[in-house]
Design an enzyme around this catalytic site. Structure first.
Site, PDB file in Angstrom:
ATOM      1  CB  CYS A 154       2.541  -2.009   2.971  1.00 61.39           C
ATOM      2  SG  CYS A 154       0.748  -1.925   2.817  1.00 61.39           S
ATOM      3  CG  HIS A 181      -7.886  -4.318   0.584  1.00 60.46           C
ATOM      4  ND1 HIS A 181      -6.870  -5.124   1.056  1.00 60.46           N
ATOM      5  CD2 HIS A 181      -8.296  -4.883  -0.567  1.00 60.46           C
ATOM      6  CE1 HIS A 181      -6.676  -6.121   0.217  1.00 60.46           C
ATOM      7  NE2 HIS A 181      -7.547  -6.012  -0.779  1.00 60.46           N
ATOM      8  CG  HIS A 222      -2.876  -1.854   4.495  1.00 60.98           C
ATOM      9  ND1 HIS A 222      -1.918  -0.921   4.845  1.00 60.98           N
ATOM     10  CD2 HIS A 222      -4.066  -1.333   4.907  1.00 60.98           C
ATOM     11  CE1 HIS A 222      -2.501   0.115   5.442  1.00 60.98           C
ATOM     12  NE2 HIS A 222      -3.816  -0.122   5.481  1.00 60.98           N
TER      13      HIS A 222
HETATM   14 ZN   LIG Z   1       0.136  -1.172   4.811  1.00 66.34          ZN
END
Ligand SMILES: [Zn+2]
Length: 145
Positions: A3, A93, A91
Protein backbone atom coordinates in the site's frame (compact mmCIF):
# COMPACT_ATOMS: atom_id res chain seq x y z
CA UNK A 1 1.40 -5.07 2.34
CA UNK A 2 1.81 -3.23 -0.93
CA UNK A 3 0.00 0.00 0.00
CA UNK A 4 1.59 3.26 -1.15
CA UNK A 5 -0.01 5.23 1.69
CA UNK A 6 1.29 2.79 4.31
CA UNK A 7 4.75 3.18 2.75
CA UNK A 8 4.40 6.97 2.96
CA UNK A 9 3.30 6.67 6.61
CA UNK A 10 6.32 4.42 7.32
CA UNK A 11 8.62 6.94 5.57
CA UNK A 12 9.61 4.28 3.04
CA UNK A 13 8.33 6.59 0.27
CA UNK A 14 8.97 10.32 0.12
CA UNK A 15 6.09 12.74 0.73
CA UNK A 16 5.56 16.41 1.47
CA UNK A 17 3.94 16.32 4.89
CA UNK A 18 1.51 18.95 6.07
CA UNK A 19 0.51 17.48 9.43
CA UNK A 20 1.26 14.33 11.40
CA UNK A 21 0.29 12.93 14.79
CA UNK A 22 -0.01 9.43 16.28
CA UNK A 23 -3.16 8.61 14.29
CA UNK A 24 -3.31 10.64 11.08
CA UNK A 25 -1.10 12.01 8.35
CA UNK A 26 -1.78 14.85 5.89
CA UNK A 27 0.44 15.19 2.84
CA UNK A 28 0.50 16.88 -0.57
CA UNK A 29 -1.20 14.99 -3.40
CA UNK A 30 1.23 14.13 -6.23
CA UNK A 31 -1.57 14.59 -8.79
CA UNK A 32 -3.56 17.65 -7.70
CA UNK A 33 -6.47 19.22 -9.54
CA UNK A 34 -5.01 22.53 -8.35
CA UNK A 35 -2.03 23.63 -6.28
CA UNK A 36 -2.45 22.86 -2.58
CA UNK A 37 -4.39 19.59 -2.80
CA UNK A 38 -3.88 17.59 0.39
CA UNK A 39 -4.64 13.98 1.31
CA UNK A 40 -5.56 13.17 4.90
CA UNK A 41 -5.30 9.51 5.92
CA UNK A 42 -5.54 7.36 9.03
CA UNK A 43 -2.18 5.81 9.88
CA UNK A 44 -3.88 2.46 10.35
CA UNK A 45 -4.52 0.68 7.05
CA UNK A 46 -8.31 0.83 6.64
CA UNK A 47 -9.73 0.42 3.14
CA UNK A 48 -13.22 1.93 3.42
CA UNK A 49 -13.66 5.38 4.99
CA UNK A 50 -16.94 4.20 6.51
CA UNK A 51 -15.00 1.51 8.45
CA UNK A 52 -12.86 4.08 10.27
CA UNK A 53 -13.77 4.25 13.98
CA UNK A 54 -15.95 7.33 14.59
CA UNK A 55 -13.47 9.10 16.87
CA UNK A 56 -10.72 8.77 14.26
CA UNK A 57 -13.04 9.87 11.44
CA UNK A 58 -13.97 12.98 13.44
CA UNK A 59 -10.27 13.71 13.95
CA UNK A 60 -9.67 13.41 10.19
CA UNK A 61 -12.58 15.77 9.44
CA UNK A 62 -11.55 18.21 12.14
CA UNK A 63 -7.94 18.42 10.96
CA UNK A 64 -9.09 18.60 7.32
CA UNK A 65 -11.35 21.52 8.22
CA UNK A 66 -8.41 23.28 9.90
CA UNK A 67 -6.12 22.60 6.91
CA UNK A 68 -8.81 23.86 4.48
CA UNK A 69 -9.01 27.17 6.36
CA UNK A 70 -5.25 27.63 5.94
CA UNK A 71 -5.39 26.65 2.25
CA UNK A 72 -8.13 29.25 1.73
CA UNK A 73 -6.18 31.87 3.65
CA UNK A 74 -2.72 31.23 2.17
CA UNK A 75 -3.40 29.99 -1.38
CA UNK A 76 -6.60 31.94 -2.04
CA UNK A 77 -8.62 29.42 -4.10
CA UNK A 78 -12.20 30.34 -4.97
CA UNK A 79 -13.48 27.52 -2.73
CA UNK A 80 -12.11 24.50 -0.91
CA UNK A 81 -13.89 21.17 -1.39
CA UNK A 82 -13.68 17.76 0.26
CA UNK A 83 -13.93 14.42 -1.50
CA UNK A 84 -13.91 10.85 -0.19
CA UNK A 85 -14.53 8.74 -3.29
CA UNK A 86 -12.95 5.54 -2.06
CA UNK A 87 -11.14 4.75 -5.31
CA UNK A 88 -7.51 4.98 -6.34
CA UNK A 89 -5.55 3.75 -3.33
CA UNK A 90 -7.37 1.17 -1.16
CA UNK A 91 -6.42 3.05 2.01
CA UNK A 92 -9.10 5.48 3.21
CA UNK A 93 -8.29 9.07 2.30
CA UNK A 94 -10.02 12.40 2.41
CA UNK A 95 -8.96 14.74 -0.39
CA UNK A 96 -8.92 18.48 0.25
CA UNK A 97 -9.28 20.19 -3.13
CA UNK A 98 -8.63 23.91 -3.61
CA UNK A 99 -11.09 24.89 -6.35
CA UNK A 100 -10.78 27.56 -9.01
CA UNK A 101 -14.06 26.77 -10.79
CA UNK A 102 -17.24 24.73 -10.39
CA UNK A 103 -15.91 21.83 -12.48
CA UNK A 104 -12.86 21.16 -10.32
CA UNK A 105 -15.04 18.61 -8.54
CA UNK A 106 -17.51 17.13 -11.01
CA UNK A 107 -18.92 13.75 -11.94
CA UNK A 108 -18.62 12.30 -15.41
CA UNK A 109 -22.39 11.68 -15.41
CA UNK A 110 -22.81 15.48 -15.33
CA UNK A 111 -20.89 15.93 -18.58
CA UNK A 112 -22.36 16.77 -21.95
CA UNK A 113 -20.89 18.21 -25.11
CA UNK A 114 -22.29 21.53 -26.23
CA UNK A 115 -20.83 23.47 -29.15
CA UNK A 116 -17.76 21.24 -29.06
CA UNK A 117 -17.10 21.93 -25.37
CA UNK A 118 -17.58 19.64 -22.38
CA UNK A 119 -20.15 21.14 -20.02
CA UNK A 120 -20.81 19.83 -16.49
CA UNK A 121 -24.34 20.37 -15.23
CA UNK A 122 -26.70 18.71 -12.78
CA UNK A 123 -29.30 19.04 -15.55
CA UNK A 124 -27.77 15.84 -16.97
CA UNK A 125 -28.54 13.94 -13.78
CA UNK A 126 -32.02 12.48 -13.50
CA UNK A 127 -34.30 14.09 -10.91
CA UNK A 128 -35.38 11.35 -8.55
CA UNK A 129 -39.11 11.21 -7.74
CA UNK A 130 -39.97 12.16 -4.13
CA UNK A 131 -41.34 8.69 -3.41
CA UNK A 132 -37.95 7.16 -4.26
CA UNK A 133 -36.05 9.77 -2.21
CA UNK A 134 -38.34 9.12 0.77
CA UNK A 135 -37.85 5.36 0.41
CA UNK A 136 -34.04 5.59 0.54
CA UNK A 137 -34.16 8.28 3.24
CA UNK A 138 -36.21 5.90 5.39
CA UNK A 139 -33.66 3.09 4.95
CA UNK A 140 -30.83 5.38 6.10
CA UNK A 141 -32.87 7.15 8.79
CA UNK A 142 -34.15 3.89 10.34
CA UNK A 143 -30.62 2.45 10.43
CA UNK A 144 -29.42 5.49 12.40
CA UNK A 145 -31.84 4.77 15.26
ZN1 LIG B 1 -2.39 1.39 3.62
Amino acid sequence: MNCIFCKIIANEVESSKVYEDDNILAFMDLHPVNEGQVLVVPKEHIDHFSDIPEELALKIFSKSHQISKKIKEKLNPERVGFVVHGYGVAHAHLIIIPQKCSTDIAHGKMAKIEDGKIIFTVDNLPMVPRVELDKVAKIIKDSLL
